[in-house]
Design an enzyme around this catalytic site. Structure first.
Site, PDB file in Angstrom:
ATOM      1  CB  SER A 198      -0.958  -0.044   1.189  1.00 47.52           C
ATOM      2  OG  SER A 198      -1.978   0.902   1.072  1.00 47.52           O
TER       3      SER A 198
ATOM      4  CG  ASP B 174      -6.871  -2.661  -3.080  1.00 45.25           C
ATOM      5  OD1 ASP B 174      -7.261  -1.528  -2.736  1.00 45.25           O
ATOM      6  OD2 ASP B 174      -5.706  -3.056  -2.911  1.00 45.25           O
TER       7      ASP B 174
ATOM      8  CG  HIS C 292      -5.978  -2.157   0.598  1.00 45.02           C
ATOM      9  ND1 HIS C 292      -5.138  -1.800  -0.426  1.00 45.02           N
ATOM     10  CD2 HIS C 292      -5.438  -1.626   1.734  1.00 45.02           C
ATOM     11  CE1 HIS C 292      -4.138  -1.079   0.053  1.00 45.02           C
ATOM     12  NE2 HIS C 292      -4.291  -0.963   1.363  1.00 45.02           N
TER      13      HIS C 292
END
Length: 302
Positions: free
Chosen positions: A152, A243, A273
């Site tokens: 991320s 996501d 995610h």
């Protein structure tokens, strides 16, 4: 395919408890909640050869070493959390899995977080950490292979560092990376709500990260997709079906390939995610992480 049923059960549980969205609270509230999910639920840490703490360029860090001896690659790992949350503890299990499964020395670095330290503090710290690792490879893995990785926001930093230090970084491992802050992607609409990371939370994260200063939309230090990818290190790029960051991560993999960079890429269907933190709840997430680790091993030992 639908969301993995075990992960859906977790999402349903969170919804049933009526917890307020992360973006409605303070950064401190979000940090406590994230630690509760990732740290407080761990009953048995993944075994590795050793774990030690140290300071890297003035930053708290942790070194994970696998069993055995001999020269190994070094992976500088930069944790996720929207540049606002996350720390060495929240990503301890993932670093252990990478260390043991990919047979690599992992150097996990606790870069400064926003809003206390807005952009580009995290970038500066990531660059300093990789520079430090490059100068200490003999004390770390011992081989000449220096990789950078993250999930991320950490994937964002890893991609930025791989571009800025393309003469030093040998490989990059990007887990659902955020690579285009102001981009327009279908997955940001399709997966805007209900899948753990929400569009409003992404805006909240970046608002804290940008701070009060004016941030140029084309600055590659926050949007590495806009940068020059020629000659950067070979990469593993993984995304999750549900996501918001899916499409930009896949666009980055495409751009790497089009620039002549070798890429091992995959989309994990049914995943959301943050699935790397959900191994304890979901066999499918565990299988995805095992595959990610296997891809990392091939990349670093090829």
């Amino acid at each position: 395919m639908p969301v993995d049923p075990e992960i859906k059960a977790v999402l349903d549980f969170i919804a049933s408890r009526g917890y307020p969205p992360m973006h409605e609270g303070t950064p401190e509230d979000a940090r406590k909640a994230y630690r509760a999910m990732t740290v407080d639920t761990v009953s048995s840490p993944v075994p590795v050869g050793s774990v030690s703490s140290l300071s890297v360029a003035g930053l708290p860090a942790r070194v994970y070493r696998p069993e055995g001896t001999g020269e190994l690659p070094t992976l500088v790992y930069l944790h996720g959390g929207g540049f606002v949350i996350g720390d060495l503890d929240t990503h301890d299990q993932l670093c252990r899995r990478l260390c043991a499964g990919a047979d690599v020395v992992v150097l996990s670095v606790d870069y400064r977080l926003a809003p206390e330290h807005p952009f580009p503090a995290a970038v500066d710290d990531a660059l300093a950490a990789v520079d430090w690792a490059a100068a200490h490879l003999g004390e770390l893995g011992g081989s000449s292979v220096l990789a950078v990785g993250g999930d991320s926001a950490g994937g964002n930093l890893a991609a930025v560092v791989a571009q800025a230090r393309r003469d030093v970084v040998s490989s990059q491992v990007l887990i659902y990376p955020a690579v285009d802050a102001f981009g327009d992607y279908s997955s940001r609409v399709e997966n805007a709500e209900g899948y753990f990371l929400e569009a409003a939370t992404m805006e909240w994260f970046f608002g804290h990260y940008a701070g009060t200063a004016e941030v140029a939309a084309d600055d590659v230090r926050h949007s590495p997709l806009l940068g020059d990818l020629s000659g950067v290190a070979p990469a593993v790029v993984v995304t999750a079906e549900f996501d918001p960051l899916r499409d930009e991560g896949e666009a980055y993999a495409d751009a790497l390939s089009e620039s002549g960079v070798r890429v091992s890429r995959t989309r994990y269907d049914g995943m959301i995610h943050g699935f790397v933190d959900m191994v304890a709840y979901s066999p499918a997430a565990a299988a995805a992480v095992d595959d990610l680790v296997a891809r990392t091993r091939v990349l670093l030992h090829d």
